[in-house]
Design an enzyme around this catalytic site. Structure first.
Site, PDB file in Angstrom:
ATOM      1  N   ARG A  47     -26.066 -60.132  30.845  1.00  7.60           N
ATOM      2  CA  ARG A  47     -27.355 -60.836  30.948  1.00  7.60           C
ATOM      3  C   ARG A  47     -28.400 -59.847  31.458  1.00  7.60           C
ATOM      4  O   ARG A  47     -29.165 -59.298  30.686  1.00  7.60           O
ATOM      5  CB  ARG A  47     -27.229 -62.080  31.851  1.00  7.60           C
ATOM      6  N   GLU A  48     -28.369 -59.556  32.764  1.00  7.61           N
ATOM      7  CA  GLU A  48     -29.320 -58.559  33.284  1.00  7.61           C
ATOM      8  C   GLU A  48     -29.161 -57.244  32.509  1.00  7.61           C
ATOM      9  O   GLU A  48     -30.149 -56.600  32.142  1.00  7.61           O
ATOM     10  CB  GLU A  48     -29.055 -58.325  34.778  1.00  7.61           C
ATOM     11  N   HIS A 107     -27.614 -67.912  32.022  1.00  7.61           N
ATOM     12  CA  HIS A 107     -28.785 -67.803  32.887  1.00  7.61           C
ATOM     13  C   HIS A 107     -29.965 -68.422  32.155  1.00  7.61           C
ATOM     14  O   HIS A 107     -30.361 -67.928  31.101  1.00  7.61           O
ATOM     15  CB  HIS A 107     -29.005 -66.302  33.127  1.00  7.61           C
ATOM     16  N   ARG A 167     -26.377 -73.321  39.743  1.00  2.20           N
ATOM     17  CA  ARG A 167     -27.043 -72.545  40.778  1.00  2.20           C
ATOM     18  C   ARG A 167     -28.549 -72.596  40.532  1.00  2.20           C
ATOM     19  O   ARG A 167     -29.002 -72.559  39.388  1.00  2.20           O
ATOM     20  CB  ARG A 167     -26.585 -71.085  40.704  1.00  2.20           C
ATOM     21  N   THR A 201     -36.689 -59.449  42.838  1.00  2.00           N
ATOM     22  CA  THR A 201     -37.002 -59.176  41.439  1.00  2.00           C
ATOM     23  C   THR A 201     -37.697 -57.833  41.226  1.00  2.00           C
ATOM     24  O   THR A 201     -37.523 -57.196  40.195  1.00  2.00           O
ATOM     25  CB  THR A 201     -37.876 -60.334  40.915  1.00  2.00           C
ATOM     26  N   HIS A 228     -29.458 -61.266  44.379  1.00  5.61           N
ATOM     27  CA  HIS A 228     -29.698 -60.433  43.192  1.00  5.61           C
ATOM     28  C   HIS A 228     -30.726 -59.371  43.595  1.00  5.61           C
ATOM     29  O   HIS A 228     -31.857 -59.710  43.948  1.00  5.61           O
ATOM     30  CB  HIS A 228     -30.256 -61.354  42.103  1.00  5.61           C
ATOM     31  N   HIS A 230     -32.802 -55.800  42.758  1.00  3.61           N
ATOM     32  CA  HIS A 230     -33.223 -54.698  41.889  1.00  3.61           C
ATOM     33  C   HIS A 230     -33.303 -53.410  42.707  1.00  3.61           C
ATOM     34  O   HIS A 230     -33.439 -53.439  43.931  1.00  3.61           O
ATOM     35  CB  HIS A 230     -34.540 -55.046  41.196  1.00  3.61           C
ATOM     36  N   HIS A 325     -15.540 -26.994  53.831  1.00  3.10           N
ATOM     37  CA  HIS A 325     -15.110 -28.315  53.338  1.00  3.10           C
ATOM     38  C   HIS A 325     -13.739 -28.192  52.690  1.00  3.10           C
ATOM     39  O   HIS A 325     -12.838 -28.995  52.945  1.00  3.10           O
ATOM     40  CB  HIS A 325     -16.106 -28.857  52.301  1.00  3.10           C
TER      41      HIS A 325
HETATM   42  C1  AKG Z   1     -34.637 -61.396  38.786  1.00  2.29           C
HETATM   43  O1  AKG Z   1     -35.314 -62.128  39.488  1.00  2.29           O
HETATM   44  O2  AKG Z   1     -34.737 -60.158  38.816  1.00  2.29           O
HETATM   45  C2  AKG Z   1     -33.662 -61.960  37.864  1.00  2.29           C
HETATM   46  O3  AKG Z   1     -33.136 -61.264  37.027  1.00  2.29           O
HETATM   47  C3  AKG Z   1     -33.241 -63.364  38.071  1.00  2.29           C
HETATM   48  C4  AKG Z   1     -32.286 -63.426  39.184  1.00  2.29           C
HETATM   49  C5  AKG Z   1     -31.698 -64.769  39.421  1.00  2.29           C
HETATM   50  O4  AKG Z   1     -31.541 -65.533  38.498  1.00  2.29           O
HETATM   51  O5  AKG Z   1     -31.358 -65.015  40.572  1.00  2.29           O
END
Ligand code: AKG
Length: 422
Positions: A47-48, A107, A167, A201, A228, A230, A325
């Site tokens: 997905r991501e 998602h 969720r 995000t 989640h 980034h 080392h």
């Molecule tokens: C983000 O907010 O970067 C997403 O990819 C969604 C993350 C989520 O669904 O919690």
């Protein structure tokens, strides 16, 4: 409290994991919330990861990746929304039919039509998301908080009525108003959502901010907490770790961290972090020796190389170069290694073809080549390697041929003894 027992926190009230209560009464207070030894992975490569600039996964590739993730031992596999395209919908159905051990999620936007389409695909659950920061409310979907809460409750109740896991997550949580956020999460918790999600995000959050938000949320909802992160500012693994310390139960990952921009918490990097903290849990749950194969599969699918500094599988992750080392590593690998390559089916490498090398590393190489030298001879030979490496970069072959030539010279010396003077 939700109507169903929340998933993944052993049914504990207030989301606190009883497994974390240890016999030591002097344990730091915060630790009773910690899930560093009992977290679940929501693997989002499909997905991501599909949002990564280079990614194009055909059905066959998606199936291969889903099977490899399942074999590795992830708890959930998150798929692109069936509303994204007709082929995405078909792929979602195909993966649901594989009968994997991992639960399959898709998602979707917080929208009844998306939710209806998703429940028809055969998934085990829906990850529902909507932006809550003013940036996203004003410039993306244009909805206010009252609309978001009402729609979220409707969608959650609908998904639950279909017997699926649900969720609810706020996109851009760390730039959202805290009071808005907590009252939204409280409302969805009340109608029995299985997990709430926090998403960084834009990758702006620091570990301390993550700890504070998750800990605050832990006191407000009784359901599980997914996170989640980034990696725009390089904190994605640290943030995931802090989220677990503060009571999060689920972490989103992708293989090699692929995702929008420079991606999210990488599965392998998270494994590296967590095996140090919770070795028994990590080793018993995940097939760590399959990590390299899994990363190679994804790297090939998206046409990238594994970065040199990738935790565990970067080409030099277990390479030791400087003489001091190398000496210590050869005596005891724990001196300069926190991870044991053998846990991942990998081996360490002691570099000896450089001017930084030391005689202990060269001695090991002499042994590997099946040659014999005294320590003094190895030291002399090491000096020759260093002398050449001072002039130009040298390859293993260069160093090996110095060693072999030096060794041959020793034999020649032994053979051609000058006649004894009487
Ligand atoms: C983000 O907010 O970067 C997403 O990819 C969604 C993350 C989520 O669904 O919690």
């Amino acid at each position: 409290c939700g109507t169903d027992a929340p998933n993944g926190t052993n049914g504990a009230s207030n989301g606190v994991n009883p497994a974390n209560f240890r016999s030591n009464p002097y344990q730091p207070v915060g630790d009773f919330l910690s899930n560093v030894g009992s977290f679940k992975i929501i693997e989002s490569t499909l997905r991501e990861g599909e949002q990564f600039a280079n990614a194009y996964f055909d059905t066959e590739t998606k199936i291969k990746i889903a099977k490899a993730l399942d074999d590795f031992g992830v708890d959930y596999i998150e798929l692109t929304s069936p509303a994204a395209s007709e082929q995405s919908r078909r792929d979602c159905e195909a993966i649901c039919k594989l009968g994997l051990k991992a639960k399959i999620l898709t998602h979707v936007r917080c929208d009844m039509r998306d939710a209806q389409l998703a429940v028809e695909t055969g998934v085990d659950g829906l990850d529902v998301v909507i932006g809550t920061s003013s940036f996203l409310r004003e410039h993306s979907h244009g909805k206010d908080m009252a609309y978001i809460e009402k729609t979220a409750v409707e969608v959650i109740e609908y998904v639950k009525s279909k017997g699926l896991e649900v969720r609810f997550s706020s996109e851009d949580s760390f730039r959202s108003d805290l009071v808005d956020l907590l009252s939204l999460y409280r409302a969805v918790d009340k109608v029995g959502v299985h997990r709430v999600g926090i998403a960084d995000t834009v990758g702006c959050a620091s570990p301390r901010q993550v700890y504070d938000l998750v800990r605050t949320l832990r006191g407000v909802v009784s359901c599980d907490i997914e996170t989640h992160f980034h990696d725009d500012t390089g904190c994605a693994i640290a943030n995931a770790y802090c989220a677990l310390e503060a009571g999060a139960t689920h972490i989103d990952t992708s293989v090699l961290g692929i995702g929008e921009r420079n991606g999210i918490t990488p599965l392998g990097g998270l494994m590296a972090r967590m095996i140090v903290t919770s070795p028994d849990y990590v080793k018993s749950k995940y097939k760590l020796h399959k990590l390299k194969e899994l990363e190679d599969l994804v790297a090939e699918a998206v046409e990238i190389n594994t970065p040199f500094n990738n935790p565990i599988t970067g080409f030099c992750a277990f390479t030791h170069k400087a003489g001091i080392h190398a000496k210590a590593i050869l005596n005891n690998p724990s001196t300069y290694e926190i991870l044991n390559p053998a846990d991942f089916g990998l081996t360490r490498y002691v570099h000896f073809a450089s001017r930084l090398t030391g005689w202990n590393a060269v001695k090991t190489r002499v042994g590997q080549l099946g040659l014999e030298m005294t320590d003094d001879q190895v030291k002399e030979c090491t000096a020759k390697i260093k002398a050449l490496a001072d002039v130009r970069p040298i390859a293993i072959d260069d160093a090996d041929s110095i060693i072999r030539t030096f060794h041959l010279g020793l034999h020649e010396q032994n053979k051609v003894q000058p006649p004894a003077v009487v």
